[in-house]
Design a protein around this motif. Sequence first.
Motif, PDB file in Angstrom:
ATOM      1  N   SER A   1      -2.016 -10.133 -12.519  1.00 16.66           N
ATOM      2  CA  SER A   1      -1.299 -10.270 -11.252  1.00 16.66           C
ATOM      3  C   SER A   1      -0.988  -8.907 -10.640  1.00 16.66           C
ATOM      4  O   SER A   1      -0.807  -7.921 -11.350  1.00 16.66           O
ATOM      5  CB  SER A   1       0.011 -11.037 -11.455  1.00 16.66           C
ATOM      6  N   GLY A   2      -0.897  -8.874  -9.328  1.00 17.57           N
ATOM      7  CA  GLY A   2      -0.467  -7.687  -8.610  1.00 17.57           C
ATOM      8  C   GLY A   2      -1.602  -6.944  -7.941  1.00 17.57           C
ATOM      9  O   GLY A   2      -2.693  -6.803  -8.508  1.00 17.57           O
ATOM     10  N   HIS A   3      -1.349  -6.494  -6.710  1.00 20.09           N
ATOM     11  CA  HIS A   3      -2.395  -5.814  -5.955  1.00 20.09           C
ATOM     12  C   HIS A   3      -1.792  -4.990  -4.827  1.00 20.09           C
ATOM     13  O   HIS A   3      -0.754  -5.343  -4.258  1.00 20.09           O
ATOM     14  CB  HIS A   3      -3.394  -6.820  -5.371  1.00 20.09           C
ATOM     15  N   ILE A   4      -2.438  -3.891  -4.511  1.00 15.65           N
ATOM     16  CA  ILE A   4      -2.131  -3.088  -3.334  1.00 15.65           C
ATOM     17  C   ILE A   4      -3.444  -2.885  -2.591  1.00 15.65           C
ATOM     18  O   ILE A   4      -4.485  -2.642  -3.216  1.00 15.65           O
ATOM     19  CB  ILE A   4      -1.552  -1.708  -3.689  1.00 15.65           C
ATOM     20  N   THR A   5      -3.396  -3.009  -1.275  1.00 18.11           N
ATOM     21  CA  THR A   5      -4.576  -2.749  -0.469  1.00 18.11           C
ATOM     22  C   THR A   5      -4.255  -1.698   0.581  1.00 18.11           C
ATOM     23  O   THR A   5      -3.134  -1.606   1.062  1.00 18.11           O
ATOM     24  CB  THR A   5      -5.062  -4.023   0.249  1.00 18.11           C
TER      25      THR A   5
ATOM     26  N   ASP B   1     -12.123  -2.415   9.158  1.00 15.81           N
ATOM     27  CA  ASP B   1     -11.924  -3.818   8.773  1.00 15.81           C
ATOM     28  C   ASP B   1     -12.182  -4.035   7.284  1.00 15.81           C
ATOM     29  O   ASP B   1     -12.197  -5.164   6.807  1.00 15.81           O
ATOM     30  CB  ASP B   1     -12.801  -4.747   9.613  1.00 15.81           C
ATOM     31  N   HIS B   2     -12.381  -2.952   6.531  1.00 10.84           N
ATOM     32  CA  HIS B   2     -12.497  -2.993   5.075  1.00 10.84           C
ATOM     33  C   HIS B   2     -11.222  -2.418   4.464  1.00 10.84           C
ATOM     34  O   HIS B   2     -10.501  -1.652   5.104  1.00 10.84           O
ATOM     35  CB  HIS B   2     -13.680  -2.164   4.582  1.00 10.84           C
ATOM     36  N   TYR B   3     -10.940  -2.751   3.222  1.00  2.20           N
ATOM     37  CA  TYR B   3      -9.791  -2.150   2.546  1.00  2.20           C
ATOM     38  C   TYR B   3     -10.068  -1.932   1.067  1.00  2.20           C
ATOM     39  O   TYR B   3     -10.886  -2.624   0.449  1.00  2.20           O
ATOM     40  CB  TYR B   3      -8.519  -2.981   2.742  1.00  2.20           C
ATOM     41  N   TRP B   4      -9.382  -0.920   0.522  1.00  3.44           N
ATOM     42  CA  TRP B   4      -9.491  -0.564  -0.894  1.00  3.44           C
ATOM     43  C   TRP B   4      -8.418  -1.311  -1.674  1.00  3.44           C
ATOM     44  O   TRP B   4      -7.296  -1.487  -1.198  1.00  3.44           O
ATOM     45  CB  TRP B   4      -9.310   0.939  -1.080  1.00  3.44           C
ATOM     46  N   MET B   5      -8.758  -1.737  -2.874  1.00  2.00           N
ATOM     47  CA  MET B   5      -7.779  -2.404  -3.731  1.00  2.00           C
ATOM     48  C   MET B   5      -8.154  -2.227  -5.194  1.00  2.00           C
ATOM     49  O   MET B   5      -9.223  -1.676  -5.521  1.00  2.00           O
ATOM     50  CB  MET B   5      -7.641  -3.897  -3.376  1.00  2.00           C
ATOM     51  N   ASN B   6      -7.286  -2.694  -6.065  1.00  2.00           N
ATOM     52  CA  ASN B   6      -7.519  -2.580  -7.498  1.00  2.00           C
ATOM     53  C   ASN B   6      -8.492  -3.653  -7.984  1.00  2.00           C
ATOM     54  O   ASN B   6      -8.537  -4.760  -7.453  1.00  2.00           O
ATOM     55  CB  ASN B   6      -6.196  -2.702  -8.268  1.00  2.00           C
ATOM     56  N   PRO B   7      -9.267  -3.342  -9.010  1.00  2.00           N
ATOM     57  CA  PRO B   7     -10.174  -4.336  -9.578  1.00  2.00           C
ATOM     58  C   PRO B   7      -9.424  -5.337 -10.455  1.00  2.00           C
ATOM     59  O   PRO B   7      -8.305  -5.086 -10.904  1.00  2.00           O
ATOM     60  CB  PRO B   7     -11.143  -3.500 -10.409  1.00  2.00           C
TER      61      PRO B   7
ATOM     62  N   GLY C   1      -5.095 -11.973  -4.249  1.00  2.00           N
ATOM     63  CA  GLY C   1      -4.899 -10.730  -3.528  1.00  2.00           C
ATOM     64  C   GLY C   1      -5.686 -10.715  -2.233  1.00  2.00           C
ATOM     65  O   GLY C   1      -5.189 -10.262  -1.195  1.00  2.00           O
ATOM     66  N   PHE C   2      -6.911 -11.216  -2.274  1.00  2.00           N
ATOM     67  CA  PHE C   2      -7.708 -11.276  -1.044  1.00  2.00           C
ATOM     68  C   PHE C   2      -7.056 -12.172  -0.001  1.00  2.00           C
ATOM     69  O   PHE C   2      -6.918 -11.785   1.163  1.00  2.00           O
ATOM     70  CB  PHE C   2      -9.122 -11.787  -1.343  1.00  2.00           C
ATOM     71  N   HIS C   3      -6.613 -13.361  -0.388  1.00  2.00           N
ATOM     72  CA  HIS C   3      -6.045 -14.303   0.580  1.00  2.00           C
ATOM     73  C   HIS C   3      -4.746 -13.771   1.195  1.00  2.00           C
ATOM     74  O   HIS C   3      -4.505 -13.918   2.398  1.00  2.00           O
ATOM     75  CB  HIS C   3      -5.792 -15.659  -0.082  1.00  2.00           C
TER      76      HIS C   3
ATOM     77  N   GLU D   1      -2.294 -20.304   2.902  1.00  2.00           N
ATOM     78  CA  GLU D   1      -1.057 -19.800   2.297  1.00  2.00           C
ATOM     79  C   GLU D   1      -0.872 -18.327   2.617  1.00  2.00           C
ATOM     80  O   GLU D   1       0.236 -17.874   2.891  1.00  2.00           O
ATOM     81  CB  GLU D   1      -1.088 -20.025   0.779  1.00  2.00           C
ATOM     82  N   GLY D   2      -1.942 -17.550   2.600  1.00  2.00           N
ATOM     83  CA  GLY D   2      -1.849 -16.151   2.979  1.00  2.00           C
ATOM     84  C   GLY D   2      -1.422 -15.992   4.423  1.00  2.00           C
ATOM     85  O   GLY D   2      -0.614 -15.125   4.760  1.00  2.00           O
TER      86      GLY D   2
END
Length: 303
Positions: free
Chosen positions: A85-89, A97-103, A139-141, A203-204
Amino acid sequence: MAPIAISDLSTPDNHFHQTTSDLSKNPLERTWRGNKEGTLRIQGYPEFMYATDEEGLLKKRQWVKEHLAAAFRFWGKLGYGEGISGHITVRDPILRDHYWMNPFGVHFSAMSVSKLVLVTPEGYVHPTLGAQRPINMAGFHIHSAIHKARPEVEAAGHCHSLHGKAWSAFGRPVDITTQDSCLFYDNQAVYHNFGGIVLAAEEGENIARALGPKNKCAILQNHGLLTLGNTVDECAYLFSALDKQCKVQLMLEAAEGSGIKKTLIDPVDAAFTAATIQYHENTYYNLNPEYELIVEREPAVLL
């Protein structure tokens, strides 16, 4: 023991309210002082943060990735890791329109620049840029909906921190009871509907709608916390500050249950304080000591 005299300086007749009218118009300038000559200064955002040329944008992309990786290590240091669980973008400075996040499935404390994933607008891993690793579906949603609804926001963060998820069960905002809590004065939302693990776009979108047009902080009922930022540094710092305030709130609620009445900060004073400490460069700077410490002690974060 001799009795202690306590002077009450906060009665309605003599309460003093500060004002920003005589202060610098730039909230960052209110928080520090250099030498008398004015030559000793702090630097705001790096110059390339405002770049539009290719070289500057590439520098900004690298800067964003380094600060994102360090933000995850900061969260790891605070014990926010909770399985997958958990994510930062963070929005990419070039492909907006792209974003970086954790795998998926990598511990916050093990994050590094080379492990970060670039996500396409459709929610898939970019085929050539960034690490070729899966990402968290929830995280994506959550994040894709927020980035669409709030184009002025660069970063969004969510995880299941202990005090944040405990306080979330009440479905209430935190009270403005301390100077630090003024970060959340007129700057927090509560999403009152827990619809289960976020595996659907709707939900997102509901979470993004609950945040509204300006709030950077949200309490997701029965779930946890979510924060936004003009930089990933601001986002990560606001999250840690909100989680701490949730702990303070839980402690205050317990004390109040024993008959001890808490005092809320006057809205005038809260607004005055918020006008400085909520400024995005100030919240960015609040993470800087942690960033520098992480880079000094854990240089692998930049690899």
